[in-house]
Write an enzyme that holds these catalytic residues in place. Structure first.
Site, PDB file in Angstrom:
ATOM      1  N   HIS A  97       0.794  -1.229   0.000  1.00 13.70           N
ATOM      2  CA  HIS A  97       0.000   0.000   0.000  1.00 13.70           C
ATOM      3  C   HIS A  97       0.833   1.289   0.000  1.00 13.70           C
ATOM      4  O   HIS A  97       0.263   2.373  -0.181  1.00 13.70           O
ATOM      5  CB  HIS A  97      -0.994  -0.019   1.176  1.00 13.70           C
ATOM      6  CG  HIS A  97      -2.333   0.576   0.859  1.00 13.70           C
ATOM      7  ND1 HIS A  97      -3.447   0.390   1.649  1.00 13.70           N
ATOM      8  CD2 HIS A  97      -2.737   1.381  -0.168  1.00 13.70           C
ATOM      9  CE1 HIS A  97      -4.472   1.051   1.120  1.00 13.70           C
ATOM     10  NE2 HIS A  97      -4.066   1.664   0.015  1.00 13.70           N
ATOM     11  N   ASP A 120      -9.828  -0.525   4.014  1.00 19.22           N
ATOM     12  CA  ASP A 120      -8.646  -1.110   4.657  1.00 19.22           C
ATOM     13  C   ASP A 120      -8.991  -1.557   6.079  1.00 19.22           C
ATOM     14  O   ASP A 120      -9.827  -0.935   6.745  1.00 19.22           O
ATOM     15  CB  ASP A 120      -7.554  -0.023   4.723  1.00 19.22           C
ATOM     16  CG  ASP A 120      -6.134  -0.558   4.816  1.00 19.22           C
ATOM     17  OD1 ASP A 120      -5.913  -1.557   5.515  1.00 19.22           O
ATOM     18  OD2 ASP A 120      -5.251   0.061   4.193  1.00 19.22           O
ATOM     19  N   HIS A 122      -6.769  -1.244   8.202  1.00 21.93           N
ATOM     20  CA  HIS A 122      -5.857  -0.338   8.906  1.00 21.93           C
ATOM     21  C   HIS A 122      -6.129   1.111   8.508  1.00 21.93           C
ATOM     22  O   HIS A 122      -6.855   1.363   7.542  1.00 21.93           O
ATOM     23  CB  HIS A 122      -4.411  -0.707   8.565  1.00 21.93           C
ATOM     24  CG  HIS A 122      -4.096  -2.159   8.760  1.00 21.93           C
ATOM     25  ND1 HIS A 122      -4.204  -3.087   7.743  1.00 21.93           N
ATOM     26  CD2 HIS A 122      -3.704  -2.838   9.869  1.00 21.93           C
ATOM     27  CE1 HIS A 122      -3.885  -4.288   8.212  1.00 21.93           C
ATOM     28  NE2 HIS A 122      -3.585  -4.170   9.502  1.00 21.93           N
ATOM     29  N   ASP A 124      -3.448   3.318   7.946  1.00 20.38           N
ATOM     30  CA  ASP A 124      -2.292   3.795   7.163  1.00 20.38           C
ATOM     31  C   ASP A 124      -2.041   5.276   7.428  1.00 20.38           C
ATOM     32  O   ASP A 124      -1.716   6.051   6.530  1.00 20.38           O
ATOM     33  CB  ASP A 124      -2.468   3.474   5.671  1.00 20.38           C
ATOM     34  CG  ASP A 124      -2.524   1.966   5.428  1.00 20.38           C
ATOM     35  OD1 ASP A 124      -2.269   1.189   6.379  1.00 20.38           O
ATOM     36  OD2 ASP A 124      -2.832   1.556   4.293  1.00 20.38           O
ATOM     37  N   HIS A 137       4.089   1.266   4.155  1.00 20.96           N
ATOM     38  CA  HIS A 137       2.699   0.980   3.741  1.00 20.96           C
ATOM     39  C   HIS A 137       1.691   1.355   4.822  1.00 20.96           C
ATOM     40  O   HIS A 137       0.514   1.525   4.514  1.00 20.96           O
ATOM     41  CB  HIS A 137       2.509  -0.486   3.288  1.00 20.96           C
ATOM     42  CG  HIS A 137       2.344  -1.492   4.394  1.00 20.96           C
ATOM     43  ND1 HIS A 137       1.654  -2.671   4.225  1.00 20.96           N
ATOM     44  CD2 HIS A 137       2.794  -1.504   5.665  1.00 20.96           C
ATOM     45  CE1 HIS A 137       1.673  -3.368   5.357  1.00 20.96           C
ATOM     46  NE2 HIS A 137       2.365  -2.689   6.238  1.00 20.96           N
ATOM     47  N   ASP A 224      -7.382  -1.844  -0.156  1.00 22.80           N
ATOM     48  CA  ASP A 224      -6.433  -2.806   0.427  1.00 22.80           C
ATOM     49  C   ASP A 224      -7.226  -4.096   0.643  1.00 22.80           C
ATOM     50  O   ASP A 224      -8.248  -4.088   1.349  1.00 22.80           O
ATOM     51  CB  ASP A 224      -5.921  -2.216   1.749  1.00 22.80           C
ATOM     52  CG  ASP A 224      -4.856  -3.053   2.434  1.00 22.80           C
ATOM     53  OD1 ASP A 224      -4.865  -4.290   2.272  1.00 22.80           O
ATOM     54  OD2 ASP A 224      -4.044  -2.463   3.171  1.00 22.80           O
ATOM     55  N   ASP A 226      -6.788  -6.447   2.502  1.00 23.59           N
ATOM     56  CA  ASP A 226      -6.941  -6.854   3.895  1.00 23.59           C
ATOM     57  C   ASP A 226      -8.136  -6.199   4.575  1.00 23.59           C
ATOM     58  O   ASP A 226      -8.473  -6.530   5.718  1.00 23.59           O
ATOM     59  CB  ASP A 226      -5.630  -6.698   4.688  1.00 23.59           C
ATOM     60  CG  ASP A 226      -5.246  -5.255   5.030  1.00 23.59           C
ATOM     61  OD1 ASP A 226      -6.120  -4.399   5.175  1.00 23.59           O
ATOM     62  OD2 ASP A 226      -4.023  -5.015   5.178  1.00 23.59           O
ATOM     63  N   GLU A 269      -2.024  -4.928  -2.028  1.00 27.25           N
ATOM     64  CA  GLU A 269      -1.664  -5.897  -0.986  1.00 27.25           C
ATOM     65  C   GLU A 269      -2.036  -7.343  -1.332  1.00 27.25           C
ATOM     66  O   GLU A 269      -2.137  -8.198  -0.447  1.00 27.25           O
ATOM     67  CB  GLU A 269      -2.232  -5.510   0.401  1.00 27.25           C
ATOM     68  CG  GLU A 269      -1.733  -4.170   0.953  1.00 27.25           C
ATOM     69  CD  GLU A 269      -0.338  -4.195   1.603  1.00 27.25           C
ATOM     70  OE1 GLU A 269       0.299  -5.280   1.608  1.00 27.25           O
ATOM     71  OE2 GLU A 269       0.097  -3.129   2.076  1.00 27.25           O
TER      72      GLU A 269
HETATM   73  C1  DIR Z   1       0.585  -1.148  11.057  1.00 27.82           C
HETATM   74  C2  DIR Z   1       0.118  -2.106   9.966  1.00 27.82           C
HETATM   75  N1  DIR Z   1      -0.459  -0.200  11.417  1.00 27.82           N
HETATM   76  C3  DIR Z   1       1.848  -0.409  10.625  1.00 27.82           C
HETATM   77  N2  DIR Z   1      -0.373  -1.432   8.821  1.00 27.82           N
HETATM   78  C4  DIR Z   1      -0.865  -2.041   7.725  1.00 27.82           C
HETATM   79  O1  DIR Z   1       2.841  -1.081  10.371  1.00 27.82           O
HETATM   80  O2  DIR Z   1       1.832   0.808  10.526  1.00 27.82           O
HETATM   81  N3  DIR Z   1      -1.479  -1.405   6.773  1.00 27.82           N
HETATM   82  N4  DIR Z   1      -0.756  -3.345   7.563  1.00 27.82           N
HETATM   83  O3  DIR Z   1      -2.176  -1.894   5.740  1.00 27.82           O
HETATM   84 MN    MN Z   2      -3.335  -0.460   3.697  1.00 28.42          MN
HETATM   85 MN    MN Z   3      -4.273  -2.912   5.567  1.00 24.80          MN
END
Ligand code: DIR
Ligand code: MN
Ligand code: MN
Ligand code: MN
Length: 297
Positions: A97, A120, A122, A124, A137, A224, A226, A269
């Site tokens: 991402h 998502d 998350h 991000d 990402h 994303d 996920d 992703e």
């Molecule tokens: C987590 C994971 N918040 C980080 N983030 C992800 O590493 O900043 N984002 N997987 O898609």
């Molecule tokens: Mn993401």
């Molecule tokens: Mn994500």
């Protein structure tokens, strides 16, 4: 509108190998022929070239592979921008991402005020200071909003790319402390899994579409995989249980198609190494079908 596919075999923004093969996996799942079957003229521009992590240095552990991510996102931005100039719809396949920094930089300069849908698990919304991982990402939305490392924030020579009031997050269920602070500070509308459960996806999408299309002249979808439940999309690097179902995600895409607001999209992703028989790329392609107007009847 004719569609231009761009592959971004990016895996420098996170820690698990294989997501660089996402664009191939999505192509293997017959994205182009599906879209052509819906009546679109489709060209595939091919992949942006991204160095492999084995060939370069991690650099600053708080912003891993910063230099290379900046360089490849500049290239992606230029390619995406030329697609918009040619009056075509940019459809980008990823890749982790962090690539959204480049996609959004390339599209947003063509609009006075661009809306953004961030689908998502998350947020991000980390920065080099708040990130628990140093993985870029997990910072790409913050960077697009003008917050974070100046080298990334200023990609393509302007910042910010989007405004918080034109941004919605859909599907969030894992947010770091710094991300929660930023959400409160910027007032970003977040539809967490709680709101999706409680209101239903139809109402969530009605509200989300209202926000991103209010006073905007373009809307980008950054999806994303996920965001979906890992049962439906297992081939992702950071799965989080309790996600958006296959059917809810289709409804969301169908409502976007009906609203007719999207001007660009990316599906990111997809990691075929972690997948089961390319299921996640297949889901991505099925969702693209809905985004581009495929209906049962
Ligand atoms: C987590 C994971 N918040 C980080 N983030 C992800 O590493 O900043 N984002 N997987 O898609
Ligand atoms: Mn993401
Ligand atoms: Mn994500
Ligand atoms: Mn608004």
């Amino acid at each position: 509108k004719p569609i231009s596919i761009i592959g971004m075999p990016m895996d420098l923004g996170q820690g698990r190998r294989g997501v660089d093969m996402g664009p191939s996996a999505i192509r293997y799942a017959s994205a182009q022929s599906l879209l052509e079957g819906l009546g679109y003229e489709v060209e595939d521009i091919g992949d942006i070239s991204v160095p492999s992590p084995e060939s370069i240095q991690i650099g600053n552990p708080k912003l891993k592979y910063l230099t290379e991510i900046k360089d490849v996102c500049e290239k992606l931005s230029e390619t995406v921008s030329s697609v918009v100039e040619r009056k075509r719809f940019p459809l980008v396949f990823g890749g982790d991402h962090s690539m959204a920094i480049g996609t959004i930089a390339g599209v947003a300069k063509h609009y006075n005020n661009m809306g953004l849908i961030w689908f998502d698990a998350h947020g991000d919304l980390n920065t080099g200071k708040t990130s628990p991982s140093g993985n870029i990402h997990g910072m790409s939305l913050a960077i697009s909003l003008g917050i974070g490392d100046p080298d990334l924030v200023n990609i393509s020579g302007y910042a910010p790319k989007v405004r918080p009031e034109n941004t919605v997050i859909i599907g969030a269920r894992e947010l770091d402390p710094g991300e929660k602070e930023l959400i409160a500070q910027l007032g970003i509308k977040v539809f967490t899994m709680h709101e999706i459960d409680r209101l239903g996806m139809a109402r969530v999408m009605d509200e989300a579409i209202g926000i991103v299309s209010h006073d905007t002249d373009g809307v980008h979808l950054s999806l994303d995989l996920d965001g979906l439940d890992p049962k439906d999309a297992p081939g992702v690097g950071t799965p989080v249980p309790g996600g958006i179902t296959y059917r809810e995600s289709h409804l969301a895409m169908e409502m976007l198609a009906e609203a007719g607001i999207l001007t660009s999209a990316e599906f990111v992703e997809v990691n075929p190494i972690l997948d089961r028989e390319n299921q996640t790329a297949k889901v991505a392609v099925a969702l693209m079908g809905s985004v581009f107007g495929q209906k049962v009847l």
